[in-house]
Every structure is written in structure tokens, then in C-alpha cells.
Design a protein around this motif. Structure first.
Motif, short mmCIF file in Angstrom:
data_model
loop_
_atom_site.label_atom_id
_atom_site.label_comp_id
_atom_site.label_asym_id
_atom_site.label_seq_id
_atom_site.Cartn_x
_atom_site.Cartn_y
_atom_site.Cartn_z
N ASN A 107 0.86 -1.14 -0.27
CA ASN A 107 -0.02 0.14 0.13
C ASN A 107 0.55 1.05 -0.16
O ASN A 107 0.78 2.49 -1.09
N PHE A 108 1.65 1.39 1.11
CA PHE A 108 2.81 2.44 0.47
C PHE A 108 3.72 2.59 -0.04
O PHE A 108 3.62 3.29 -1.41
N SER A 109 4.15 1.69 -0.69
CA SER A 109 4.63 1.75 -2.60
C SER A 109 3.88 2.09 -3.54
O SER A 109 3.64 3.67 -4.81
N SER A 110 2.67 1.62 -3.15
CA SER A 110 1.30 2.31 -4.21
C SER A 110 1.12 3.93 -3.86
O SER A 110 1.01 4.44 -5.12
N ALA A 111 1.37 4.05 -3.18
CA ALA A 111 0.65 5.87 -2.84
C ALA A 111 1.88 6.52 -3.53
O ALA A 111 1.70 7.40 -4.06
N VAL A 112 3.31 5.83 -3.18
CA VAL A 112 4.12 6.75 -3.81
C VAL A 112 4.22 6.37 -5.49
O VAL A 112 4.85 7.66 -5.73
N LEU A 113 4.18 5.69 -5.68
CA LEU A 113 3.95 5.60 -6.96
C LEU A 113 2.76 5.88 -7.64
O LEU A 113 2.80 6.37 -8.71
N HIS A 114 1.63 6.19 -7.17
CA HIS A 114 0.97 7.43 -7.72
C HIS A 114 1.50 9.40 -7.62
O HIS A 114 0.33 9.76 -7.79
N SER A 115 2.38 9.42 -6.76
CA SER A 115 2.65 10.93 -6.33
C SER A 115 3.64 11.55 -7.48
O SER A 115 4.20 10.66 -8.35
N ARG A 116 2.61 13.04 -7.95
CA ARG A 116 3.13 13.38 -9.42
C ARG A 116 4.63 13.91 -9.38
O ARG A 116 5.59 13.16 -10.28
N ILE A 117 5.11 14.03 -7.80
CA ILE A 117 5.92 14.94 -7.41
C ILE A 117 7.21 13.55 -7.64
O ILE A 117 8.65 14.01 -8.37
N TYR A 118 6.57 12.55 -7.51
CA TYR A 118 7.89 11.32 -7.08
C TYR A 118 7.98 10.56 -8.63
O TYR A 118 9.65 10.65 -9.11
N ARG A 119 6.99 10.81 -9.40
CA ARG A 119 7.12 10.40 -10.77
C ARG A 119 8.09 11.31 -11.61
O ARG A 119 8.75 10.81 -12.93
N GLN A 120 7.32 12.58 -11.54
CA GLN A 120 8.80 13.57 -12.22
C GLN A 120 10.45 13.77 -11.94
O GLN A 120 10.99 13.45 -12.87
N GLY A 121 10.81 13.70 -10.47
CA GLY A 121 11.31 13.47 -10.77
C GLY A 121 12.45 11.60 -10.27
O GLY A 121 13.52 11.71 -10.09
N LYS A 122 11.74 11.09 -10.47
CA LYS A 122 12.77 9.60 -10.25
C LYS A 122 12.41 9.48 -12.22
O LYS A 122 11.61 9.27 -12.32
N GLN A 123 13.62 8.61 -12.52
CA GLN A 123 14.00 8.09 -13.23
C GLN A 123 13.94 6.72 -13.68
O GLN A 123 13.58 5.82 -14.85
N ASP A 124 13.97 5.90 -12.15
CA ASP A 124 13.79 4.44 -11.88
C ASP A 124 12.74 4.49 -11.23
O ASP A 124 12.53 4.58 -10.11
N PHE A 125 10.99 4.03 -11.95
CA PHE A 125 10.15 4.04 -11.41
C PHE A 125 10.20 3.07 -9.68
O PHE A 125 9.28 3.41 -9.31
N LEU A 126 10.63 1.98 -9.61
CA LEU A 126 10.65 0.54 -8.75
C LEU A 126 11.95 1.22 -7.28
O LEU A 126 11.34 0.08 -6.68
N GLU A 127 12.56 2.39 -7.84
CA GLU A 127 12.99 2.62 -6.68
C GLU A 127 12.30 4.03 -5.38
O GLU A 127 12.55 4.55 -5.63
#
Length: 150
Positions: A107-127
Motif C-alpha cells: 500500500n505504501f509503494s502504491s501511494a508513492v508510485l501515484h505521486s506526481r512529484i515522485y514520478r517527475q523526479g525519479k527515472q527508475d520508478f521501481l526505486e
């Protein structure tokens, strides 16, 4: 939905462009990413095949890293005994929770992956970043749970 099905859904989400608009989510991600001591775990490496069998098992090294960073105990549902466990009650305030289960982590990982800010700043979404504050972890677990139940 089984844990493996949920895990596969998270992996598919990492390849999609879906975003979830929630200021609590974005603020929590900003706090995690601005923490100079934050570490990461690889979502794809969370499960590993054991002895050539198709059954997936949890990568205990990653779980231990997360548990140590959060200062929480990981409880494997397969190892639990007894039927009384107030420690995992939904009604328990996050600052009193002392343990987490695999579904909490997903559930924590799902929330992180849904974040706009996280997705903009990360090149490897699995980290996935590991917060050093367990209250942020529990807040994101709740957001991820809400997303899963939509």
C-alpha cells in the motif's frame, strides 16, 4: 486480490502515466525526498523465486532494511500465531503501531508510485524511498489502501 496480483498491479502502474492528486501524498513525498538520510528499495526485487519454484517469497534483506529504517517489526502473516492482535488494528493510531505486514508495504509503494512529484523526479520508478519517520509511512499506507479499495 492476492499479494502477487497486487504486486503485479504496482509494477504495471510504474509503467503507466497515472497520477493521483492528493496534497497529503505530495507533502509526504516531499518530506521523504528532502531527507538526506533517506534510502531506497527496489520494488521488483521485493519478491524472489525460491529454489526454482514458481512460488514467490519475500526478500528478507529488503524487509530488514525497511524495518530497521522505520524502527518497526515486520510480521509475516504465515508466521503469526493466535487470533488476538490489537497491534494491527485499523483503529490504532499510527504513532502506536510497532509492526507492519507485506500489505502495508505494498500500500505504501502504491501511494508513492501515484505521486506526481515522485514520478517527475525519479527515472527508475521501481526505486521506492524509505521514510525515516514511521508516521509518514503510515500516512502513505492509508493513502495506498484507499487507492487499492477504489
Amino acid at each position: 486480490m492476492t499479494t502477487s496480483q497486487y504486486f503485479m498491479k504496482l509494477l504495471a502502474l510504474s509503467d503507466s502515466e497515472k497520477e493521483y492528486q492528493d496534497s497529503d501524498l505530495e507533502n509526504s513525498i516531499i518530506k521523504i525526498l528532502s531527507d538526506n538520510n533517506s534510502s531506497f528499495f527496489n520494488l521488483a526485487a521485493l519478491f524472489e523465486a525460491e529454489g526454482g519454484r514458481e512460488e514467490e517469497v519475500i526478500n528478507i534483506e529488503i524487509i530488514n532494511k525497511i524495518a530497521n529504517t522505520l524502527g518497526l517489526l515486520f510480521i509475516n502473516p504465515k508466521e503469526r500465531e493466535g487470533k488476538v492482535c490489537f497491534a494491527n488494528s485499523q483503529d490504532l493510531r499510527p504513532d502506536f503501531k510497532q509492526s507492519f505486514v507485506l500489505l502495508d508495504l505494498l500500500n505504501f509503494s502504491s501511494a508513492v508510485l501515484h505521486s506526481r512529484i515522485y514520478r517527475q523526479g525519479k527515472q527508475d520508478f521501481l526505486e521506492i524511498p524509505i521514510p525515516s519517520d514511521s508516521c509518514i509511512f503510515w500516512q502513505l499506507v492509508q493513502i495506498g489502501s484507499n487507492l487499492r479499495n477504489k
